[in-house]
Design a protein around this motif. Structure first.
Motif, PDB file in Angstrom:
ATOM      1  N   ARG A   1       0.817  -1.218   0.000  1.00 35.89           N
ATOM      2  CA  ARG A   1       0.000   0.000   0.000  1.00 35.89           C
ATOM      3  C   ARG A   1       0.855   1.275   0.000  1.00 35.89           C
ATOM      4  O   ARG A   1       0.383   2.333  -0.388  1.00 35.89           O
ATOM      5  CB  ARG A   1      -0.956   0.015   1.179  1.00 35.89           C
ATOM      6  N   ASP A   2       2.093   1.177   0.422  1.00 42.46           N
ATOM      7  CA  ASP A   2       2.981   2.339   0.380  1.00 42.46           C
ATOM      8  C   ASP A   2       3.473   2.625  -1.037  1.00 42.46           C
ATOM      9  O   ASP A   2       3.924   3.731  -1.327  1.00 42.46           O
ATOM     10  CB  ASP A   2       4.191   2.134   1.289  1.00 42.46           C
ATOM     11  N   HIS A   3       3.414   1.629  -1.912  1.00 42.92           N
ATOM     12  CA  HIS A   3       3.976   1.757  -3.247  1.00 42.92           C
ATOM     13  C   HIS A   3       2.938   1.554  -4.341  1.00 42.92           C
ATOM     14  O   HIS A   3       3.298   1.382  -5.501  1.00 42.92           O
ATOM     15  CB  HIS A   3       5.109   0.749  -3.433  1.00 42.92           C
ATOM     16  N   VAL A   4       1.659   1.560  -3.988  1.00 42.63           N
ATOM     17  CA  VAL A   4       0.619   1.259  -4.978  1.00 42.63           C
ATOM     18  C   VAL A   4       0.592   2.288  -6.097  1.00 42.63           C
ATOM     19  O   VAL A   4       0.314   1.956  -7.257  1.00 42.63           O
ATOM     20  CB  VAL A   4      -0.758   1.091  -4.292  1.00 42.63           C
ATOM     21  N   GLY A   5       0.894   3.543  -5.830  1.00 42.14           N
ATOM     22  CA  GLY A   5       0.910   4.568  -6.868  1.00 42.14           C
ATOM     23  C   GLY A   5       2.008   4.341  -7.884  1.00 42.14           C
ATOM     24  O   GLY A   5       1.787   4.461  -9.096  1.00 42.14           O
ATOM     25  N   VAL A   6       3.177   3.988  -7.410  1.00 34.79           N
ATOM     26  CA  VAL A   6       4.305   3.739  -8.312  1.00 34.79           C
ATOM     27  C   VAL A   6       4.036   2.493  -9.159  1.00 34.79           C
ATOM     28  O   VAL A   6       4.246   2.484 -10.375  1.00 34.79           O
ATOM     29  CB  VAL A   6       5.619   3.571  -7.510  1.00 34.79           C
ATOM     30  N   ILE A   7       3.552   1.443  -8.512  1.00 33.10           N
ATOM     31  CA  ILE A   7       3.295   0.189  -9.220  1.00 33.10           C
ATOM     32  C   ILE A   7       2.192   0.373 -10.254  1.00 33.10           C
ATOM     33  O   ILE A   7       2.321  -0.067 -11.402  1.00 33.10           O
ATOM     34  CB  ILE A   7       2.953  -0.925  -8.219  1.00 33.10           C
ATOM     35  N   SER A   8       1.097   1.027  -9.878  1.00 30.61           N
ATOM     36  CA  SER A   8       0.000   1.214 -10.835  1.00 30.61           C
ATOM     37  C   SER A   8       0.432   2.136 -11.978  1.00 30.61           C
ATOM     38  O   SER A   8       0.033   1.929 -13.126  1.00 30.61           O
ATOM     39  CB  SER A   8      -1.239   1.767 -10.141  1.00 30.61           C
TER      40      SER A   8
END
Length: 77
Positions: free
Chosen positions: A21-28
């Motif tokens: 959840r800390d990296h969901v923006g980067v991954i998406s």
């Protein structure tokens, strides 16, 4: 000297665990970018010169970001 005194601490001990959840923006962003790049590649392969021009600009931008990061890394050492 007591055991552990004066020894360097392990940097991993102070870091928090990796959480999705800390990296969901980067991954998406990466996933959506790859999908857009694939669609653009298919359109360019079909013969659209505009899509090919956009692909060239995107690839040059990616290369500039990558090599700029490498230059920045080598200067900070």
């Amino acid at each position: 000297m007591p055991e552990g005194v004066g020894e360097p601490e392990d940097a991993w001990d102070e870091r928090e665990p990796w959480r999705l959840r800390d990296h969901v923006g980067v991954i998406s962003g990466m996933v959506l970018g790859l999908i857009a790049l694939a669609v653009l590649s298919l359109i360019a392969a079909a013969g659209d010169p505009g899509a090919f021009g956009i692909l060239v600009v995107v690839m040059i931008g990616i290369a500039l970001i990558f090599f700029g990061g490498q230059l920045h890394k080598s200067r900070s050492r």
